[in-house]
Design a protein around this motif. Sequence first.
Motif, PDB file in Angstrom:
ATOM      1  N   THR A  60     -44.196  28.758  -2.841  1.00 45.07           N
ATOM      2  CA  THR A  60     -43.438  28.769  -4.091  1.00 45.07           C
ATOM      3  C   THR A  60     -43.798  30.007  -4.905  1.00 45.07           C
ATOM      4  O   THR A  60     -44.769  30.729  -4.612  1.00 45.07           O
ATOM      5  CB  THR A  60     -43.727  27.514  -4.919  1.00 45.07           C
ATOM      6  OG1 THR A  60     -45.113  27.510  -5.245  1.00 45.07           O
ATOM      7  CG2 THR A  60     -43.394  26.259  -4.127  1.00 45.07           C
ATOM      8  N   ALA A  61     -43.045  30.244  -5.967  1.00 43.02           N
ATOM      9  CA  ALA A  61     -43.311  31.373  -6.864  1.00 43.02           C
ATOM     10  C   ALA A  61     -44.684  31.194  -7.528  1.00 43.02           C
ATOM     11  O   ALA A  61     -45.414  32.162  -7.761  1.00 43.02           O
ATOM     12  CB  ALA A  61     -42.217  31.483  -7.908  1.00 43.02           C
ATOM     13  N   TYR A  62     -45.034  29.943  -7.800  1.00 46.72           N
ATOM     14  CA  TYR A  62     -46.333  29.656  -8.406  1.00 46.72           C
ATOM     15  C   TYR A  62     -47.456  30.076  -7.464  1.00 46.72           C
ATOM     16  O   TYR A  62     -48.433  30.691  -7.879  1.00 46.72           O
ATOM     17  CB  TYR A  62     -46.426  28.166  -8.747  1.00 46.72           C
ATOM     18  CG  TYR A  62     -47.773  27.760  -9.297  1.00 46.72           C
ATOM     19  CD1 TYR A  62     -48.114  28.050 -10.605  1.00 46.72           C
ATOM     20  CD2 TYR A  62     -48.697  27.093  -8.495  1.00 46.72           C
ATOM     21  CE1 TYR A  62     -49.352  27.688 -11.112  1.00 46.72           C
ATOM     22  CE2 TYR A  62     -49.935  26.720  -8.992  1.00 46.72           C
ATOM     23  CZ  TYR A  62     -50.253  27.026 -10.302  1.00 46.72           C
ATOM     24  OH  TYR A  62     -51.483  26.668 -10.801  1.00 46.72           O
ATOM     25  N   ASP A  63     -47.307  29.743  -6.167  1.00 46.37           N
ATOM     26  CA  ASP A  63     -48.315  30.113  -5.195  1.00 46.37           C
ATOM     27  C   ASP A  63     -48.455  31.632  -5.089  1.00 46.37           C
ATOM     28  O   ASP A  63     -49.573  32.169  -4.995  1.00 46.37           O
ATOM     29  CB  ASP A  63     -47.982  29.528  -3.818  1.00 46.37           C
ATOM     30  CG  ASP A  63     -48.092  28.009  -3.782  1.00 46.37           C
ATOM     31  OD1 ASP A  63     -48.869  27.477  -4.608  1.00 46.37           O
ATOM     32  OD2 ASP A  63     -47.428  27.385  -2.931  1.00 46.37           O
TER      33      ASP A  63
END
Length: 132
Positions: free
Chosen positions: A9-12
């Motif tokens: 994900t973008a968070y990762d």
Amino acid sequence: KKAPAKKVTAYDLAQGKEMDAKARLKAKFAAKKAEQKIQESDEYDDAVLRANENRSIDVVSASGVDAALDALTVEERSASPAPLSGKAAYAAFEAEKLPELKAEKPGLRKQQYADLMSKLWARAPQNPQNQK
């Protein structure tokens, strides 16, 4: 069957970039600190290995202020004191002349003595304004 790959994900991705930035900063500061430590140890070695100059022959030894000034002055010290400032010159003049004035004119009040002293001071050669 193989387990399906975890979706990134973008968070990762942001977490990975942040960890990389932290690691780079940590490495940069560690390198700076190591360089500073090397410089400090070099300065320490220089200080420790320097010869002790406290007892060298060229050192002037004197006890007391006058002896130290005599030993350290390049030119001759003048025997006459430095010129006095206006207030100091007046105080010296007053200490010298007031007893004479009191002997000449006894029984005057303090203010009358002060007035006479100011008149004498205006004409005195010790007055810095008269020396110009």
